[in-house]
Enzyme design. Sequence first.
Site, PDB file in Angstrom:
ATOM      1  N   SER A 144       0.811  -1.219   0.000  1.00 30.67           N
ATOM      2  CA  SER A 144       0.000   0.000   0.000  1.00 30.67           C
ATOM      3  C   SER A 144       0.845   1.269   0.000  1.00 30.67           C
ATOM      4  CB  SER A 144      -0.877  -0.018   1.255  1.00 30.67           C
ATOM      5  OG  SER A 144      -1.418   1.250   1.496  1.00 30.67           O
TER       6      SER A 144
ATOM      7  N   GLU B  87       0.196   3.667   1.698  1.00 32.25           N
ATOM      8  CA  GLU B  87       0.256   4.127   3.101  1.00 32.25           C
ATOM      9  C   GLU B  87       1.640   3.855   3.686  1.00 32.25           C
ATOM     10  OE1 GLU B  87      -2.022   5.705   5.189  1.00 32.25           O
ATOM     11  OE2 GLU B  87      -3.179   6.024   3.365  1.00 32.25           O
TER      12      GLU B  87
ATOM     13  N   TYR C  41      -1.785   0.179  10.550  1.00 31.09           N
ATOM     14  CA  TYR C  41      -2.052  -0.466   9.252  1.00 31.09           C
ATOM     15  C   TYR C  41      -0.816  -0.398   8.366  1.00 31.09           C
ATOM     16  CZ  TYR C  41      -3.770  -0.806   4.409  1.00 31.09           C
ATOM     17  OH  TYR C  41      -3.928  -1.137   3.075  1.00 31.09           O
TER      18      TYR C  41
END
Length: 354
Positions: A137, A139, A160
């Site tokens: 990801s 992120e 996460y």
Amino acid sequence: MEPKKALITGITGQDGSYLAELLLSRGYEVHGLIRRASTFNTSRIDHILGSDGYVEPHDSSIKLYLHYGDLSDAEQINNIIYNVKPDEVYHLGAQSHVRVSFDIPEYTGNVTALGTTRILEAIRRSGLDIRFYQASSSEMFGGAEPPQDEETCFVPRSPYACAKLYSYWMAKNYREGYDMFASNGILFNHESPRRGETFVTRKITRGIAAILAKKAKYLYLGNLDAKRDWGFSPEYVEAMWMMLQAEKSDDFVIGTGETHSINEFLDEAFSYVGLNIDDHVRIDQKYFRPTEVDALRADPTKAEKDLGWKAKVTFKDLVKIMLDADLRAAGVEVPGEGDEIIQKKFETKWWKGD
Ligand code: NDP
Ligand code: GDP
């Protein structure tokens, strides 16, 4: 020739459902890992199953098989890999919500990080030649300056993101240590009419539909200044497939190369339906995060050069596609520009049900 077999974890999610359709349309036999729930959790794939949630597809030409299991359960993951013997594993299952990962950091680590190790180990121990895709990801870039590419240093800013970074490194370590075909797709945010209802884009498009249907007056949001590189999920699952067809495994950034704030998303969406933002948007502190990712923008040059992948759907297109679908579902007038964009940009639309 025998059809190729794929196993998808997270098949009931946004990407899993599109990927299942893509692979079925290319003649694959598709297997999916699903969790037992007390309510139906197959709404995104029910149109493929041709049913109201039963496990077997009614149409016998569709080779889709679902297996109960959980990413926290290594024994069952081993069983599934051993019994199915897939050619390709697409590991998309995860506790995928950044805000929620602050509330349940340990669970997020167990599922989103260790779940990956359970699958990699099951593949390694099987001794089979299985190609593995890891849903990494953007992120993971977190606090790194945009644009971000495969060489950018990771600065994760949530439980996460830390869990995804662990999985990213495990995939690379299994590639290098055991000569496994394991690729990381570092995907920037991607959305669709099937996006989870609590992610900001879908929350806005559903909120607008509820306002127009006179079921709500206000939409409550958090930080409107954050910027994201938002793309269209059906295109992104094609990139996943391309990665596993490549000659060798590698890591690829997938995104549009554009970045926009939540405020800009609101502007586009509200002006598309002729509503005034100030009349309907309210800020609620509970949607802010302890640590925020301020700006993400992909540099997807490598994916275009090595895979021939490039995003077709732009930010403005995406807003219209999502709004058309949510307005239709709410039974209110649909401007229809989103439907036209899909028709124009996709010669053969292989996914159904939106
Ligand atoms: P979704 O949240 O829509 O889907 C997540 C899937 O994982 C669901 O099928 C869910 O099952 C399943 N799952 C969750 N927990 C478990 C568990 N304990 N055991 C088994 N399955 C579980 O995510 P997306 O489709 O949007 O994303 C796919 C993947 O890509 C995720 O890993 C996500 O983190 C990652 N990603 C997504 C991006 C995006 O913008 N969408 C960007 C970059 C990466 P259930 O339906 O039962 O909840
Ligand atoms: P993320 O990039 O994976 O965290 O995807 P989200 O869609 O959950 O959030 C994108 C950005 O929108 C983040 O910077 C959030 O802080 C911001 N945001 C603002 N309001 C909201 C909200 O009400 N819900 C969510 N999910 N995000 C919000």
